[in-house]
Design a protein around this motif. Sequence first.
Motif, PDB file in Angstrom:
ATOM      1  N   ALA A 167       1.014  -0.992   0.120  1.00  0.00           N
ATOM      2  CA  ALA A 167      -0.001   0.206  -0.125  1.00  0.00           C
ATOM      3  C   ALA A 167       1.063   1.558  -0.368  1.00  0.00           C
ATOM      4  O   ALA A 167       0.258   2.504  -0.521  1.00  0.00           O
ATOM      5  CB  ALA A 167      -0.710  -0.330   1.522  1.00  0.00           C
ATOM      6  N   LEU A 168       2.233   1.166   0.630  1.00  0.00           N
ATOM      7  CA  LEU A 168       3.250   2.188   0.381  1.00  0.00           C
ATOM      8  C   LEU A 168       3.999   2.320  -0.753  1.00  0.00           C
ATOM      9  O   LEU A 168       4.875   3.089  -1.496  1.00  0.00           O
ATOM     10  CB  LEU A 168       3.645   2.090   0.994  1.00  0.00           C
ATOM     11  CG  LEU A 168       3.531   2.231   3.093  1.00  0.00           C
ATOM     12  CD1 LEU A 168       5.157   1.766   4.150  1.00  0.00           C
ATOM     13  CD2 LEU A 168       3.446   3.689   3.255  1.00  0.00           C
ATOM     14  N   GLY A 169       3.342   1.343  -1.965  1.00  0.00           N
ATOM     15  CA  GLY A 169       4.116   1.715  -3.195  1.00  0.00           C
ATOM     16  C   GLY A 169       5.632   0.424  -3.756  1.00  0.00           C
ATOM     17  O   GLY A 169       5.965   1.009  -4.356  1.00  0.00           O
ATOM     18  N   ARG A 174       9.982  -6.333  -3.060  1.00  0.00           N
ATOM     19  CA  ARG A 174      10.753  -5.437  -1.768  1.00  0.00           C
ATOM     20  C   ARG A 174      10.039  -5.688  -0.431  1.00  0.00           C
ATOM     21  O   ARG A 174      10.286  -5.740   0.494  1.00  0.00           O
ATOM     22  CB  ARG A 174      10.896  -3.929  -2.546  1.00  0.00           C
ATOM     23  CG  ARG A 174      11.028  -3.028  -0.990  1.00  0.00           C
ATOM     24  CD  ARG A 174      10.940  -1.556  -1.440  1.00  0.00           C
ATOM     25  NE  ARG A 174      11.307  -0.782  -0.175  1.00  0.00           N
ATOM     26  CZ  ARG A 174      12.458  -0.405   0.040  1.00  0.00           C
ATOM     27  NH1 ARG A 174      13.749  -0.748  -0.289  1.00  0.00           N
ATOM     28  NH2 ARG A 174      12.768   0.146   1.422  1.00  0.00           N
TER      29      ARG A 174
ATOM     30  N   ARG B 101      -0.174   3.532  -5.717  1.00  0.00           N
ATOM     31  CA  ARG B 101       0.204   3.475  -4.511  1.00  0.00           C
ATOM     32  C   ARG B 101       0.579   4.083  -3.157  1.00  0.00           C
ATOM     33  O   ARG B 101       0.656   4.804  -2.112  1.00  0.00           O
ATOM     34  CB  ARG B 101       0.284   1.998  -4.083  1.00  0.00           C
ATOM     35  CG  ARG B 101      -0.690   0.893  -5.039  1.00  0.00           C
ATOM     36  CD  ARG B 101      -0.233  -0.421  -4.198  1.00  0.00           C
ATOM     37  NE  ARG B 101      -1.601  -1.227  -4.703  1.00  0.00           N
ATOM     38  CZ  ARG B 101      -1.313  -2.634  -5.191  1.00  0.00           C
ATOM     39  NH1 ARG B 101       0.466  -3.092  -4.871  1.00  0.00           N
ATOM     40  NH2 ARG B 101      -1.484  -3.516  -6.138  1.00  0.00           N
ATOM     41  N   ARG B 102       1.733   4.942  -4.035  1.00  0.00           N
ATOM     42  CA  ARG B 102       1.955   6.049  -3.817  1.00  0.00           C
ATOM     43  C   ARG B 102       1.548   7.418  -3.459  1.00  0.00           C
ATOM     44  O   ARG B 102       1.262   8.323  -2.619  1.00  0.00           O
ATOM     45  CB  ARG B 102       3.759   6.161  -4.112  1.00  0.00           C
ATOM     46  CG  ARG B 102       4.303   7.687  -3.540  1.00  0.00           C
ATOM     47  CD  ARG B 102       5.671   8.045  -4.331  1.00  0.00           C
ATOM     48  NE  ARG B 102       5.232   9.095  -5.336  1.00  0.00           N
ATOM     49  CZ  ARG B 102       4.438   9.848  -5.107  1.00  0.00           C
ATOM     50  NH1 ARG B 102       4.339  10.191  -4.251  1.00  0.00           N
ATOM     51  NH2 ARG B 102       3.928  11.145  -5.836  1.00  0.00           N
ATOM     52  N   MET B 106      -2.995   4.670   2.279  1.00  0.00           N
ATOM     53  CA  MET B 106      -3.964   3.964   2.517  1.00  0.00           C
ATOM     54  C   MET B 106      -3.928   3.516   4.345  1.00  0.00           C
ATOM     55  O   MET B 106      -2.484   2.784   4.535  1.00  0.00           O
ATOM     56  CB  MET B 106      -4.115   2.591   1.961  1.00  0.00           C
ATOM     57  CG  MET B 106      -5.592   1.926   2.550  1.00  0.00           C
ATOM     58  SD  MET B 106      -5.890   0.383   1.549  1.00  0.00           S
ATOM     59  CE  MET B 106      -7.577   0.366   1.286  1.00  0.00           C
ATOM     60  N   PHE B 108      -4.957   1.178   6.893  1.00  0.00           N
ATOM     61  CA  PHE B 108      -6.179  -0.029   7.490  1.00  0.00           C
ATOM     62  C   PHE B 108      -6.653  -0.211   9.055  1.00  0.00           C
ATOM     63  O   PHE B 108      -6.590   0.732   9.518  1.00  0.00           O
ATOM     64  CB  PHE B 108      -5.361  -1.402   7.474  1.00  0.00           C
ATOM     65  CG  PHE B 108      -4.584  -1.888   5.951  1.00  0.00           C
ATOM     66  CD1 PHE B 108      -5.354  -2.724   4.521  1.00  0.00           C
ATOM     67  CD2 PHE B 108      -3.498  -0.885   5.544  1.00  0.00           C
ATOM     68  CE1 PHE B 108      -4.842  -2.705   4.047  1.00  0.00           C
ATOM     69  CE2 PHE B 108      -2.671  -1.188   4.448  1.00  0.00           C
ATOM     70  CZ  PHE B 108      -3.654  -1.667   3.509  1.00  0.00           C
ATOM     71  N   PHE B 124      10.666   3.641   5.734  1.00  0.00           N
ATOM     72  CA  PHE B 124      10.472   2.371   5.014  1.00  0.00           C
ATOM     73  C   PHE B 124       9.161   3.054   3.289  1.00  0.00           C
ATOM     74  O   PHE B 124       9.952   2.173   2.159  1.00  0.00           O
ATOM     75  CB  PHE B 124       8.681   1.271   5.260  1.00  0.00           C
ATOM     76  CG  PHE B 124       9.348   0.106   3.894  1.00  0.00           C
ATOM     77  CD1 PHE B 124      10.174  -1.085   4.204  1.00  0.00           C
ATOM     78  CD2 PHE B 124       7.911   0.276   3.322  1.00  0.00           C
ATOM     79  CE1 PHE B 124       9.896  -1.387   3.123  1.00  0.00           C
ATOM     80  CE2 PHE B 124       8.117  -1.239   2.331  1.00  0.00           C
ATOM     81  CZ  PHE B 124       8.462  -1.848   2.733  1.00  0.00           C
ATOM     82  N   GLY B 125       8.507   3.333   3.198  1.00  0.00           N
ATOM     83  CA  GLY B 125       7.990   4.034   2.253  1.00  0.00           C
ATOM     84  C   GLY B 125       8.793   5.369   1.627  1.00  0.00           C
ATOM     85  O   GLY B 125       8.960   4.820   0.110  1.00  0.00           O
ATOM     86  N   ARG B 177       3.202   6.965   8.395  1.00  0.00           N
ATOM     87  CA  ARG B 177       3.901   6.386   7.790  1.00  0.00           C
ATOM     88  C   ARG B 177       2.915   6.702   6.221  1.00  0.00           C
ATOM     89  O   ARG B 177       3.966   6.656   4.930  1.00  0.00           O
ATOM     90  CB  ARG B 177       3.738   4.808   7.715  1.00  0.00           C
ATOM     91  CG  ARG B 177       4.530   3.820   6.994  1.00  0.00           C
ATOM     92  CD  ARG B 177       4.534   2.375   7.182  1.00  0.00           C
ATOM     93  NE  ARG B 177       3.227   1.628   7.606  1.00  0.00           N
ATOM     94  CZ  ARG B 177       2.560   0.380   7.850  1.00  0.00           C
ATOM     95  NH1 ARG B 177       3.849  -0.254   8.773  1.00  0.00           N
ATOM     96  NH2 ARG B 177       1.468  -0.033   7.693  1.00  0.00           N
ATOM     97  N   ALA B 178       2.020   6.203   6.098  1.00  0.00           N
ATOM     98  CA  ALA B 178       1.376   6.509   4.817  1.00  0.00           C
ATOM     99  C   ALA B 178       1.614   8.323   4.104  1.00  0.00           C
ATOM    100  O   ALA B 178       1.650   8.358   3.431  1.00  0.00           O
ATOM    101  CB  ALA B 178      -0.366   6.876   5.112  1.00  0.00           C
ATOM    102  N   VAL B 181       4.996   9.417   2.511  1.00  0.00           N
ATOM    103  CA  VAL B 181       5.617   9.112   1.101  1.00  0.00           C
ATOM    104  C   VAL B 181       4.300  10.484   0.214  1.00  0.00           C
ATOM    105  O   VAL B 181       5.011  10.264  -1.106  1.00  0.00           O
ATOM    106  CB  VAL B 181       5.026   7.935   0.289  1.00  0.00           C
ATOM    107  CG1 VAL B 181       5.684   6.445   0.642  1.00  0.00           C
ATOM    108  CG2 VAL B 181       3.917   7.570   0.426  1.00  0.00           C
TER     109      VAL B 181
END
Lengths: 274, 268
Positions: A167-169, A174, B101-102, B106, B108, B124-125, B177-178, B181
């Motif tokens: 969901a982060l692309g 990865r 998705r970037r 999302m 959850f 991470f992103g 986190r979302a 990015v």
Amino acid sequence: MLFTLAAAISILAVALICVFLFANGLPAMFQIGIPEFLLGTTWKPGSDMYGIFPMIVGSIYVTAGAILVGVPAGILTAIYLSRFAGSRVASVLRPGIELLAGIPSVVYGFFGLMVLVPFIRATMPGRGLSLLAASMLLGIMILPTVITVAKNALDAVPKSYYEGALALGATRERAVFRILVPAAFSGIMAAVVLGVGRAIGETMAVVMVAGNQPVMPNSIFEGVRTMTANIVMEMGYAADLHRGALIATGVVLFVFIMLISLLFSAIKKRGEER
Amino acid sequence: MMQEIKQDARIAPSLPVISETKMGVEELDLFYGEFQALKDVTLDFPKNEVTALIGPSGCGKSTLLKALNRMNDLVDGCRVDGLVSLDGDDIYRDVPVNDLRRRVGMVFQQPNPFPMSIYDNIAFGPRTHGIKGKAELDVIVEQSLRDAAIWDEVKDRLKKSALGLSGGQQQRLCIARALAVQPEVLLLDESTSALDPISTAKIEDLVVEFASKYTVIMVTHNMLQALRVSTKTAFFLLGEMVEAGDTDELFTHPKDSRTADYVSGRFG
């Protein structure tokens, strides 16, 4: 009561094997001299020289080779089965892996002797019967163990981690290698350790393809003798100190297996704590 | 686009500003194998507004949300017919899925922090999208955590595991986190339903603030939450979109009797 008895039988069996091994092996080891036995590089029963260092090294080399061959393939297969394989592919792959686990080792040995060894002889230096042949064959033999244990570890990772990464692309690769595999790390290590245990104890298939010269190998194309091979090849005609030295080889092997088993429990415990 | 303007004019004639569409769904049918989860759904999501998707369980609202960032791709046997667009581009054909998705982040239902440090969770992103410099990452991590109103609670334990946080903190971490990015759209899938009322209130406050920067689309079971947080609401029933419009209007003067029954608490 019945259950206790049943459980007692396996404990009793382990205890008896222990007693037998150490009672017969240790005196021989002391007679030869522990440094001479463990670190001696000459194995000549005719001249009463019993150095098993080449066999210890042989076992370690062959096992390391098997890990190099079997672990990457096994872990990638486990990832594939756990995340990517469609139900149709999985329904072919899973029974295939189970079958691989059920093939008797002498059949593996035959396969090695008839296919792997001639192939190595034809394409590489040496006579084919070699460290390389044994490693490749053992690498295949440990696949079912590695795949099954690693897949269970990967399946236990919450699906939400994988989805969160996507969901982060992140690409699927990865998400797998940065999130899934680290999260299942202790379980995957356990798979490797069990593979090591399987490889180091294997006898029949190794005897058939390894060449079995009791000397230190200088390259992967040379023959090698493992501890298990040493025991099984000479036990039939050995007597007195020679026989004791073979049982003492079994003691060393037993200690190796015990260390691996301890390592396995330690890894499992660490995994559960996390 | 024309349709959208007409619809807006019909439902909210008093609104002077015609908002720009950020994401749109046109004649969307979605199947899970033989089962049709969405039936001919057409809906626009205006830019920089909060749209709530409401309806009883199994009505397709979460399915629609997951169609917007293609998380449905993971479901075996999922098939999509119709158009889903982001800034006018067809997301199933013209936008690479990882870019999509970037841009469409999302959060959850269950908080799902990765089993790693708080810092690494946020980083991470950005790392995924090629940002490697430590200084740059430090700035992004701090800003994201600040934007999700959790910086003060975690700034002294950035290297500690994210799994040690409380459920509410974990969810705000997932929001941070979302955000890290730099998404344009934020999808919230019942993101407060697993949380206590205080944590829920904190996240609702955040969502209201987000409307100035992001287009937010949230699925919620909690109608009061939709009222508090959203400016637009769409009501779903059995895979169909029954009614959509300004939140206040939809709750006070629903046009469809089924909407009226649902928002007055007669079923669901």
